[in-house]
Design a protein around this motif. Structure first.
Motif, mmCIF file in Angstrom:
data_model
loop_
_atom_site.group_PDB
_atom_site.id
_atom_site.type_symbol
_atom_site.label_atom_id
_atom_site.label_comp_id
_atom_site.label_asym_id
_atom_site.label_seq_id
_atom_site.Cartn_x
_atom_site.Cartn_y
_atom_site.Cartn_z
ATOM 1 N N THR A 186 0.908 -1.150 0.035
ATOM 2 C CA THR A 186 -0.043 -0.171 -0.172
ATOM 3 C C THR A 186 0.966 1.280 -0.081
ATOM 4 O O THR A 186 0.633 2.225 -0.801
ATOM 5 N N VAL A 187 1.983 1.193 0.763
ATOM 6 C CA VAL A 187 2.828 2.419 0.790
ATOM 7 C C VAL A 187 3.701 2.660 -0.448
ATOM 8 O O VAL A 187 3.692 3.648 -0.944
ATOM 9 N N LEU A 188 3.973 1.592 -1.150
ATOM 10 C CA LEU A 188 4.655 1.459 -2.403
ATOM 11 C C LEU A 188 3.777 1.974 -3.294
ATOM 12 O O LEU A 188 4.200 2.962 -4.313
ATOM 13 N N ASP A 189 2.685 1.692 -3.348
ATOM 14 C CA ASP A 189 1.654 2.291 -4.328
ATOM 15 C C ASP A 189 1.382 3.507 -4.178
ATOM 16 O O ASP A 189 1.328 4.204 -5.360
ATOM 17 N N ARG A 210 0.048 -10.266 -3.388
ATOM 18 C CA ARG A 210 0.650 -9.249 -2.669
ATOM 19 C C ARG A 210 0.855 -8.129 -2.922
ATOM 20 O O ARG A 210 0.925 -7.036 -2.080
ATOM 21 N N ILE A 211 0.806 -7.770 -4.263
ATOM 22 C CA ILE A 211 1.185 -6.460 -4.722
ATOM 23 C C ILE A 211 -0.266 -5.892 -5.222
ATOM 24 O O ILE A 211 -0.847 -6.286 -6.058
ATOM 25 N N ARG A 212 -0.809 -4.820 -4.313
ATOM 26 C CA ARG A 212 -2.098 -4.134 -4.711
ATOM 27 C C ARG A 212 -1.754 -3.051 -5.411
ATOM 28 O O ARG A 212 -1.811 -1.970 -4.976
ATOM 29 N N MET A 213 -1.408 -3.251 -6.564
ATOM 30 C CA MET A 213 -0.990 -2.081 -7.189
ATOM 31 C C MET A 213 -1.679 -1.982 -8.759
ATOM 32 O O MET A 213 -1.161 -1.526 -9.861
ATOM 33 N N GLN A 214 -2.713 -2.630 -8.714
ATOM 34 C CA GLN A 214 -3.453 -2.988 -9.903
ATOM 35 C C GLN A 214 -3.625 -1.702 -10.666
ATOM 36 O O GLN A 214 -3.510 -1.658 -12.208
ATOM 37 N N ARG A 215 -4.025 -0.513 -10.114
ATOM 38 C CA ARG A 215 -4.143 0.504 -10.703
ATOM 39 C C ARG A 215 -2.908 1.170 -11.563
ATOM 40 O O ARG A 215 -3.089 1.997 -12.432
ATOM 41 N N GLY A 218 26.749 9.005 11.058
ATOM 42 C CA GLY A 218 26.210 10.051 10.204
ATOM 43 C C GLY A 218 25.149 9.993 9.721
ATOM 44 O O GLY A 218 24.164 10.863 9.213
ATOM 45 N N TRP A 219 24.309 8.850 9.959
ATOM 46 C CA TRP A 219 23.074 8.767 9.433
ATOM 47 C C TRP A 219 22.041 8.339 10.650
ATOM 48 O O TRP A 219 22.341 7.048 11.042
ATOM 49 N N ASP A 220 21.050 8.970 11.272
ATOM 50 C CA ASP A 220 20.142 8.356 12.207
ATOM 51 C C ASP A 220 18.943 8.016 11.676
ATOM 52 O O ASP A 220 18.370 8.982 11.192
ATOM 53 N N PRO A 221 18.755 6.762 11.541
ATOM 54 C CA PRO A 221 17.420 6.292 10.914
ATOM 55 C C PRO A 221 16.106 6.988 11.578
ATOM 56 O O PRO A 221 15.796 6.819 12.761
ATOM 57 N N PRO A 222 15.558 7.789 10.827
ATOM 58 C CA PRO A 222 14.250 8.407 11.093
ATOM 59 C C PRO A 222 13.131 7.550 11.322
ATOM 60 O O PRO A 222 13.185 6.572 10.694
ATOM 61 N N VAL A 223 12.067 7.804 12.225
ATOM 62 C CA VAL A 223 10.921 6.917 12.396
ATOM 63 C C VAL A 223 9.795 7.842 11.749
ATOM 64 O O VAL A 223 9.348 8.810 12.317
ATOM 65 N N MET A 224 9.182 7.378 10.792
ATOM 66 C CA MET A 224 8.125 8.132 10.061
ATOM 67 C C MET A 224 6.673 7.334 10.395
ATOM 68 O O MET A 224 6.734 6.308 10.427
ATOM 69 N N LEU A 225 5.608 8.276 10.505
ATOM 70 C CA LEU A 225 4.109 7.647 10.965
ATOM 71 C C LEU A 225 3.554 7.968 9.383
ATOM 72 O O LEU A 225 3.624 8.820 8.992
ATOM 73 N N THR A 226 3.183 6.843 8.966
ATOM 74 C CA THR A 226 2.517 6.826 7.663
ATOM 75 C C THR A 226 1.040 6.112 7.678
ATOM 76 O O THR A 226 0.682 5.357 8.530
ATOM 77 N N GLN A 227 0.250 6.311 6.644
ATOM 78 C CA GLN A 227 -0.788 5.707 6.520
ATOM 79 C C GLN A 227 -1.124 5.490 4.976
ATOM 80 O O GLN A 227 -1.427 6.228 4.137
ATOM 81 N N GLY A 228 -0.751 4.051 4.633
ATOM 82 C CA GLY A 228 -0.882 3.603 3.471
ATOM 83 C C GLY A 228 -2.084 3.890 2.772
ATOM 84 O O GLY A 228 -2.537 4.250 1.512
#
Ligand SMILES: Nc1nc2c(ncn2[C@@H]2O[C@H](COP(=O)(O)OP(=O)(O)OP(=O)(O)O)[C@@H](O)[C@H]2O)c(=O)[nH]1
Ligand SMILES: [Mg+2]
Length: 326
Positions: A59-62, A95-100, A216-226
């Motif tokens: 959903t996020v990739l879509d 698995r891939i819900r990217m039909q559109r 050098g890179w601190d992994p950020p934590v993101m809130l998402t709503q696919g």
């Protein structure tokens, strides 16, 4: 063959499919294609997404694909499907819900079965990424479901690794401690609309602070709503931030160099093992040794060492393994 290469380099999706099928068949046939396109690779940026089943990776990739297409970027998507070693077939074709995006010529979607391989991401994914790159895809997205080693394997293909969790992945923090932590460049707590999302983000952050310092890179934590697309713009900003970080250090180059080395070594290993299996099925002497082992006339471990170490390892077997004969 060279027609396939020419059309692939021009971005033709059918030529791309044909080249991937050649790779899937294994053996020397795909070699001339891979060789011919190699000089045209290195432009695509690869993003891997992993995490437990149902966390919302597709959903996020879509949503991300939608955003990228809006910017006029072309996208290649590889979904790695774990298959049962028993049924052999694709377990989760959906698995891939990217039909559109299927009808969009700027998006190429392919799923790859792991064929019950134990651990690791199938080597072929690395080769397919290079084909998509050569075909001119600006961004390549790779989705793998987080089951043990496959999760770690994503590092071997992606420039930026996204680890997706959801509030329900209660044991996620345990998982982090068990080694996923080193692989994530960006964490997503998806399904931010669900209860516990904020607490989970805080808990991940706390776990990260206890872990080893990353340079050098601190992994950020993101809130998402696919499902609504909330947070996806912010995610894309972070991905670009990570890309700039990699490009400003020598890390992007060294990750990619390591990947080429791995692809080479894994291909040698895979091809040797494929040829060995063929030999075991067809060579009368080897069939005989296997039979002795089976019947307890020989012990498996020592028989293997003796076979490989002794001068008895016949030249014709070596020749078959290296493709000089039969
Ligand atoms: N409530 C809510 N549901 C979501 C969200 N994102 C995705 N979903 C739903 O969660 C379910 C699983 O989403 P997927 O994108 O298929 O998850 P996945 O991680 O790709 O799953 P696998 O590929 O099977 O491992 C779907 O029904 C989505 O609609 C979200 O932010 N909130
Ligand atoms: Mg999925």
């Amino acid at each position: 063959m060279m027609d396939t290469v020419r059309r692939l380099l021009a971005g033709d999706q059918r030529a791309l499919s044909r080249a991937i099928s050649l790779l899937e068949r294994g053996g020397p046939e795909a070699a001339p294609v891979m060789k011919a396109v190699d000089s045209q690779t290195g432009k695509a940026y690869t993003i891997g997404i992993t995490g437990p089943p149902g966390a919302g990776k597709s959903t996020v990739l879509d949503r991300l694909t939608e955003l990228l297409r809006g910017q006029g970027l072309t996208v290649g998507i590889i979904a790695v499907d774990p298959t049962s070693p028993f049924s052999g077939g694709a377990l989760l074709g959906d698995r891939i819900r990217m039909q559109r995006h299927y009808l969009d010529a700027g998006v190429f979607i392919r799923s790859v079965a792991t064929r019950g391989q134990t651990g690791g991401l199938p080597r072929i994914v690395k080769s397919i990424v290079r084909l998509l790159d050569a075909a001119g895809k600006d961004i390549v997205l790779v989705e793998t479901v987080g089951v043990g080693q496959t999760e770690l394997g994503i590092m071997g293909v992606a420039d930026t690794v996204l680890v997706t969790l959801m509030p329900e992945s209660g044991d996620a923090i345990q998982t982090l401690k068990a080694g996923v932590m080193e692989i994530a460049d960006i964490y997503l707590v998806n399904k931010a609309d669900r209860e516990g999302a904020n607490q989970m983000a805080v808990a991940i952050q706390a776990t990260l602070q206890m872990g080893p310092l990353r340079s050098g890179w601190d992994p950020p934590v993101m809130l998402t709503q696919g499902n609504t697309g909330e947070g996806i713009n912010g995610l894309w900003d972070k991905i670009q931030g990570h890309r700039r970080f990699l490009e400003s250090t020598s890390e992007l180059t060294s990750r990619r160099e390591m990947r080429r080395k791995q692809e080479f070594l894994e291909t040698v290993e895979e091809e040797l093992s494929r040829r060995l299996k063929e030999l075991v099925e067809h060579d009368p002497d080897l069939i005989d040794i296997v039979e002795k082992v089976v019947q307890k006339d020989a012990e498996p471990y020592s028989a293997a060492m003796e076979l490989l170490d002794s001068r008895k390892f016949p030249q014709n077997w070596l020749a078959s393994l290296t493709g000089k004969l039969g």
